[in-house]
Design a protein around this motif. Structure first.
Motif, PDB file in Angstrom:
ATOM      1  N   LEU A  15       0.827  -1.205   0.000  1.00 15.54           N
ATOM      2  CA  LEU A  15       0.000   0.000   0.000  1.00 15.54           C
ATOM      3  C   LEU A  15       0.862   1.256   0.000  1.00 15.54           C
ATOM      4  N   ASP A  16       1.929   1.250   0.792  1.00 18.20           N
ATOM      5  CA  ASP A  16       2.845   2.392   0.846  1.00 18.20           C
ATOM      6  C   ASP A  16       3.462   2.649  -0.529  1.00 18.20           C
ATOM      7  N   GLU A  17       3.870   1.593  -1.214  1.00 18.57           N
ATOM      8  CA  GLU A  17       4.456   1.727  -2.553  1.00 18.57           C
ATOM      9  C   GLU A  17       3.475   2.346  -3.546  1.00 18.57           C
ATOM     10  N   LYS A  18       2.171   2.151  -3.318  1.00 15.43           N
ATOM     11  CA  LYS A  18       1.149   2.668  -4.223  1.00 15.43           C
ATOM     12  C   LYS A  18       0.576   4.004  -3.737  1.00 15.43           C
ATOM     13  N   GLY A  19       1.207   4.594  -2.704  1.00 11.30           N
ATOM     14  CA  GLY A  19       0.783   5.903  -2.229  1.00 11.30           C
ATOM     15  C   GLY A  19      -0.219   5.896  -1.094  1.00 11.30           C
ATOM     16  N   TYR A  20      -0.467   4.733  -0.512  1.00 17.06           N
ATOM     17  CA  TYR A  20      -1.436   4.609   0.579  1.00 17.06           C
ATOM     18  C   TYR A  20      -0.732   4.391   1.919  1.00 17.06           C
ATOM     19  N   GLY A  21       0.375   5.083   2.149  1.00 14.20           N
ATOM     20  CA  GLY A  21       1.196   4.826   3.329  1.00 14.20           C
ATOM     21  C   GLY A  21       0.842   5.615   4.572  1.00 14.20           C
ATOM     22  N   ARG A  22      -0.116   6.523   4.494  1.00 14.20           N
ATOM     23  CA  ARG A  22      -0.477   7.321   5.670  1.00 14.20           C
ATOM     24  C   ARG A  22      -1.644   6.668   6.413  1.00 14.20           C
ATOM     25  N   GLU A  23      -1.507   6.585   7.719  1.00 15.67           N
ATOM     26  CA  GLU A  23      -2.570   5.984   8.529  1.00 15.67           C
ATOM     27  C   GLU A  23      -3.689   6.991   8.759  1.00 15.67           C
ATOM     28  N   LEU A  24      -4.926   6.521   8.661  1.00 10.58           N
ATOM     29  CA  LEU A  24      -6.092   7.349   8.959  1.00 10.58           C
ATOM     30  C   LEU A  24      -6.336   7.295  10.459  1.00 10.58           C
ATOM     31  N   ILE A  25      -6.511   8.465  11.066  1.00 11.34           N
ATOM     32  CA  ILE A  25      -6.735   8.564  12.501  1.00 11.34           C
ATOM     33  C   ILE A  25      -8.122   9.155  12.722  1.00 11.34           C
ATOM     34  N   ILE A  26      -8.975   8.403  13.396  1.00  9.60           N
ATOM     35  CA  ILE A  26     -10.341   8.844  13.668  1.00  9.60           C
ATOM     36  C   ILE A  26     -10.354   9.569  15.005  1.00  9.60           C
ATOM     37  N   THR A  27     -10.883  10.803  14.993  1.00  5.79           N
ATOM     38  CA  THR A  27     -10.850  11.622  16.206  1.00  5.79           C
ATOM     39  C   THR A  27     -12.237  12.076  16.642  1.00  5.79           C
ATOM     40  N   GLY A  28     -13.249  11.444  16.206  1.00  2.00           N
ATOM     41  CA  GLY A  28     -14.624  11.838  16.530  1.00  2.00           C
ATOM     42  C   GLY A  28     -15.442  11.758  15.267  1.00  2.00           C
ATOM     43  N   GLU A  29     -16.127  12.843  14.943  1.00  2.00           N
ATOM     44  CA  GLU A  29     -16.890  12.882  13.698  1.00  2.00           C
ATOM     45  C   GLU A  29     -15.985  13.132  12.499  1.00  2.00           C
ATOM     46  N   HIS A  30     -14.713  13.383  12.768  1.00  2.00           N
ATOM     47  CA  HIS A  30     -13.732  13.650  11.710  1.00  2.00           C
ATOM     48  C   HIS A  30     -12.576  12.672  11.815  1.00  2.00           C
ATOM     49  N   ALA A  31     -11.789  12.612  10.758  1.00  2.00           N
ATOM     50  CA  ALA A  31     -10.568  11.809  10.729  1.00  2.00           C
ATOM     51  C   ALA A  31      -9.545  12.574   9.900  1.00  2.00           C
ATOM     52  N   PHE A  35      -5.466  11.928   7.843  1.00  2.00           N
ATOM     53  CA  PHE A  35      -4.334  11.078   7.535  1.00  2.00           C
ATOM     54  C   PHE A  35      -3.120  11.604   8.280  1.00  2.00           C
ATOM     55  N   ASP A  36      -2.343  10.717   8.842  1.00  2.00           N
ATOM     56  CA  ASP A  36      -1.159  11.086   9.609  1.00  2.00           C
ATOM     57  C   ASP A  36      -0.288  12.052   8.809  1.00  2.00           C
ATOM     58  N   GLY A  37       0.036  13.186   9.415  1.00  2.00           N
ATOM     59  CA  GLY A  37       0.902  14.167   8.776  1.00  2.00           C
ATOM     60  C   GLY A  37       0.198  15.132   7.841  1.00  2.00           C
ATOM     61  N   ILE A  38      -1.109  14.990   7.668  1.00  2.00           N
ATOM     62  CA  ILE A  38      -1.886  15.856   6.780  1.00  2.00           C
ATOM     63  C   ILE A  38      -2.890  16.638   7.638  1.00  2.00           C
ATOM     64  N   PRO A  39      -2.942  17.965   7.518  1.00  2.00           N
ATOM     65  CA  PRO A  39      -3.846  18.744   8.379  1.00  2.00           C
ATOM     66  C   PRO A  39      -5.327  18.647   7.999  1.00  2.00           C
ATOM     67  N   ASN A  40      -5.631  18.241   6.778  1.00  2.00           N
ATOM     68  CA  ASN A  40      -7.025  18.171   6.326  1.00  2.00           C
ATOM     69  C   ASN A  40      -7.801  17.175   7.179  1.00  2.00           C
ATOM     70  N   THR A  41      -9.042  17.531   7.514  1.00  2.00           N
ATOM     71  CA  THR A  41      -9.914  16.600   8.228  1.00  2.00           C
ATOM     72  C   THR A  41     -11.063  16.201   7.315  1.00  2.00           C
ATOM     73  N   TYR A  42     -11.596  15.012   7.577  1.00  2.00           N
ATOM     74  CA  TYR A  42     -12.626  14.444   6.712  1.00  2.00           C
ATOM     75  C   TYR A  42     -13.761  13.852   7.542  1.00  2.00           C
ATOM     76  N   ARG A  43     -14.955  14.025   7.064  1.00  2.00           N
ATOM     77  CA  ARG A  43     -16.099  13.282   7.585  1.00  2.00           C
ATOM     78  C   ARG A  43     -16.139  11.957   6.825  1.00  2.00           C
ATOM     79  N   SER A  44     -16.872  11.010   7.349  1.00  2.00           N
ATOM     80  CA  SER A  44     -16.900   9.688   6.713  1.00  2.00           C
ATOM     81  C   SER A  44     -17.386   9.755   5.263  1.00  2.00           C
ATOM     82  N   ALA A  45     -18.315  10.651   4.958  1.00  2.00           N
ATOM     83  CA  ALA A  45     -18.832  10.759   3.585  1.00  2.00           C
ATOM     84  C   ALA A  45     -17.800  11.296   2.603  1.00  2.00           C
ATOM     85  N   GLN A  46     -16.706  11.879   3.095  1.00  2.00           N
ATOM     86  CA  GLN A  46     -15.658  12.418   2.227  1.00  2.00           C
ATOM     87  C   GLN A  46     -14.570  11.385   1.930  1.00  2.00           C
TER      88      GLN A  46
END
Length: 104
Positions: A11-27, A29-40
């Motif tokens: 997954l890392d080799e294909k660009g999927y190397g960042r872990e998703l961290i769920i923090t409530g209604e948002h999540a 990706f490790d090292g990325i400031p953007n937050t996402y709702r589940s629908a995003q």
């Protein structure tokens, strides 16, 4: 059966190397400031691992993509050892749409 470490490496080799961290209604990706709702987010591949001799080895890896193009993964145990310490996990992941890609 392919070990989790090999799947995460692939997954890392294909660009999927960042872990998703769920923090409530948002999540985020490790090292990325953007937050996402589940629908995003979209689950594009699910990898399940079942321990033949030890139930503690039961886990799942979700390859995920966000609407803005960010990609990563979510790793969790399932069954008895699921992520019960995160009260938001179950509701969040249930609401993430799935569009599985066979080529990942």
């Amino acid at each position: 059966m392919t070990p989790i470490s090999k799947v995460l490496e692939r997954l890392d080799e294909k660009g999927y190397g960042r872990e998703l961290i769920i923090t409530g209604e948002h999540a985020h990706f490790d090292g990325i400031p953007n937050t996402y709702r589940s629908a995003q987010l979209t689950i594009i591949k699910v990898y399940r691992f079942e321990g033949e001799s030890d139930p503690a080895d039961m886990s799942v890896v979700y390859a995920m993509r966000a609407d803005d193009g960010q990609k990563g993964f979510l790793l969790n145990a399932y069954g008895t050892y699921s992520d019960q310490d995160n009260p938001y996990y179950d509701d969040f992941i249930r609401d993430v749409p799935m569009d599985e890609q066979e080529d990942l």
